[in-house]
Design a protein around this motif. Structure first.
Motif, PDB file in Angstrom:
ATOM      1  N   SER A  42       0.852  -1.191   0.000  1.00 19.39           N
ATOM      2  CA  SER A  42       0.000   0.000   0.000  1.00 19.39           C
ATOM      3  C   SER A  42       0.887   1.240   0.000  1.00 19.39           C
ATOM      4  O   SER A  42       1.980   1.235   0.570  1.00 19.39           O
ATOM      5  CB  SER A  42      -0.932   0.015   1.209  1.00 19.39           C
ATOM      6  N   GLU A  43       0.390   2.286  -0.659  1.00 18.95           N
ATOM      7  CA  GLU A  43       1.137   3.553  -0.746  1.00 18.95           C
ATOM      8  C   GLU A  43       0.241   4.689  -0.296  1.00 18.95           C
ATOM      9  O   GLU A  43      -0.904   4.801  -0.721  1.00 18.95           O
ATOM     10  CB  GLU A  43       1.616   3.798  -2.171  1.00 18.95           C
ATOM     11  N   ASN A  44       0.779   5.533   0.587  1.00 20.11           N
ATOM     12  CA  ASN A  44       0.075   6.734   1.017  1.00 20.11           C
ATOM     13  C   ASN A  44       0.360   7.840  -0.009  1.00 20.11           C
ATOM     14  O   ASN A  44       1.475   8.328  -0.115  1.00 20.11           O
ATOM     15  CB  ASN A  44       0.553   7.156   2.409  1.00 20.11           C
ATOM     16  N   VAL A  77       4.931  -2.285   3.215  1.00 19.60           N
ATOM     17  CA  VAL A  77       5.050  -3.653   2.701  1.00 19.60           C
ATOM     18  C   VAL A  77       4.776  -4.599   3.862  1.00 19.60           C
ATOM     19  O   VAL A  77       5.394  -4.482   4.923  1.00 19.60           O
ATOM     20  CB  VAL A  77       6.453  -3.912   2.116  1.00 19.60           C
ATOM     21  N   ALA A  78       3.836  -5.516   3.683  1.00 16.10           N
ATOM     22  CA  ALA A  78       3.448  -6.420   4.761  1.00 16.10           C
ATOM     23  C   ALA A  78       3.416  -7.854   4.265  1.00 16.10           C
ATOM     24  O   ALA A  78       3.181  -8.119   3.081  1.00 16.10           O
ATOM     25  CB  ALA A  78       2.076  -6.027   5.325  1.00 16.10           C
ATOM     26  N   ILE A  79       3.682  -8.768   5.197  1.00 18.58           N
ATOM     27  CA  ILE A  79       3.579 -10.203   4.937  1.00 18.58           C
ATOM     28  C   ILE A  79       2.618 -10.796   5.958  1.00 18.58           C
ATOM     29  O   ILE A  79       2.764 -10.560   7.163  1.00 18.58           O
ATOM     30  CB  ILE A  79       4.949 -10.905   5.026  1.00 18.58           C
ATOM     31  N   GLU A  80       1.646 -11.567   5.473  1.00 25.95           N
ATOM     32  CA  GLU A  80       0.683 -12.242   6.345  1.00 25.95           C
ATOM     33  C   GLU A  80       0.846 -13.749   6.193  1.00 25.95           C
ATOM     34  O   GLU A  80       0.742 -14.287   5.082  1.00 25.95           O
ATOM     35  CB  GLU A  80      -0.753 -11.825   5.985  1.00 25.95           C
ATOM     36  N   TYR A  81       1.113 -14.403   7.344  1.00 26.73           N
ATOM     37  CA  TYR A  81       1.323 -15.854   7.309  1.00 26.73           C
ATOM     38  C   TYR A  81       1.108 -16.416   8.706  1.00 26.73           C
ATOM     39  O   TYR A  81       0.985 -15.673   9.688  1.00 26.73           O
ATOM     40  CB  TYR A  81       2.734 -16.169   6.802  1.00 26.73           C
ATOM     41  N   THR A  82       1.095 -17.746   8.789  1.00 27.72           N
ATOM     42  CA  THR A  82       0.820 -18.410  10.063  1.00 27.72           C
ATOM     43  C   THR A  82       2.012 -18.411  11.008  1.00 27.72           C
ATOM     44  O   THR A  82       1.845 -18.631  12.204  1.00 27.72           O
ATOM     45  CB  THR A  82       0.377 -19.859   9.812  1.00 27.72           C
TER      46      THR A  82
END
Length: 304
Positions: free
Chosen positions: A163-165, A173-178
């Protein structure tokens, strides 16, 4: 003389009719309230099972900012105004584009991500349910591992979030994981690898441009063209020095990613409440269905 019914009487009759209809509807539901009392808690139990069986997902993110030097844009813009035509003929870019958009597009590109995913062995991690660690084989139709395209698609659609403001120009920059440690590790590696990749690409392009400009410089005898070529060579040399000196070539890290302590999914309380409400609504719907079925049976059973 016959009196016409007044408008007030008609309004009262209409209100009474609506009131009676609402009472009838309530009675239909109340007479079969056991259905709602059974389905509501039953759906709630299913919601509890789903909430606690679902994998816990964590999110780690890093905040980045464009790493362009102050004043760089003005110098390049001036060169672009003076020698833009010559540079364009030579196939040389003097900037002026949106470097942040380019960096984000590169971050999601297959050319950048495929070597990164391979280096971090993400094929086995993303498709762990299809890989037998004991036999070192893949549980697929033909026994072959998932393709690079499949690995890239799963990573960009399921794990990577960008995402950019637009106001501040900052990038998240994001990472989603278990696995929370995995999230922090990958999200911190990505900006480093991206800067390294873009810096190498810029240096390669600059060396190619310098070789071309020096070749053209030896071919021309026109003083004005030589001066233009010298200015372009100076600009490309500065670009090369900048790329060599800056580790954070395109995006600099403002806030690195940390190992998350709290999950973002599943929201168990919300799942349980929503499941119970869904069961209640389904129970009400079933009450009306049963009522109308019963009315239809009684109507068909009456003698003509």
């Amino acid at each position: 003389m016959v009196e016409q019914p007044s408008q007030d009487n008609e309004t009262n009759n209409h209100d009474n009719s609506e009131e009676i209809n609402l009472i009838d509807l309530f009675n239909i539901v109340w007479s079969r309230k056991k259905i709602i009392l059974i389905l509501g808690p039953l759906f709630g139990v299913f919601g509890i099972i789903i909430a606690f069986v679902s994998d816990e997902v964590y999110r780690s993110e890093t905040l980045l900012a464009p790493a362009a030097e102050q004043g760089q844009g003005g110098g390049l813009s001036a060169l672009a105004g003076q020698f833009g035509g010559l540079a364009s003929m030579a196939g040389i870019s003097l900037g002026g584009g949106n470097d942040t958009m380019t960096a984000l597009a590169t971050l999601e590109s297959r050319r950048f991500l495929e070597p990164f995913l391979e280096k971090n062995n993400l094929r086995d991690i993303l498709f762990y349910n299809k890989y037998d660690d004991e036999t070192k084989t893949w549980d697929t139709k033909d026994g072959t591992p998932p393709s690079n395209e499949e690995v890239h698609e799963r990573f960009t659609e399921s794990l990577l979030k960008l995402s950019e403001n637009k106001k501040t120009g900052l990038v998240t920059v994001a990472i989603e994981y278990t696995d929370p440690e995995f999230c922090a590790n990958i999200v911190n590696q990505l900006p480093k690898e991206l800067n390294r990749y873009l810096r190498f690409k810029a240096l390669t392009e600059t060396q190619k441009n310098l070789a071309y400009l020096e070749e053209q410089l030896g071919k021309t005898q026109v003083l004005e063209i030589k001066q233009s070529l010298y200015s372009l060579i100076e600009s490309e040399t500065q670009n090369a020095m900048l790329a060599n000196a800056k580790e954070e070539y395109s995006l600099k890290v403002i806030d690195p990613g940390y190992v998350p302590e709290k999950r973002i999914k599943p929201r168990r309380a919300l799942i349980v409440i929503a499941s119970g409400m869904l069961g209640g609504f389904f129970g009400i719907f079933l009450c009306f269905v049963l009522h109308f079925v019963e009315v239809a049976k009684r109507a068909s059973a009456k003698p003509n």
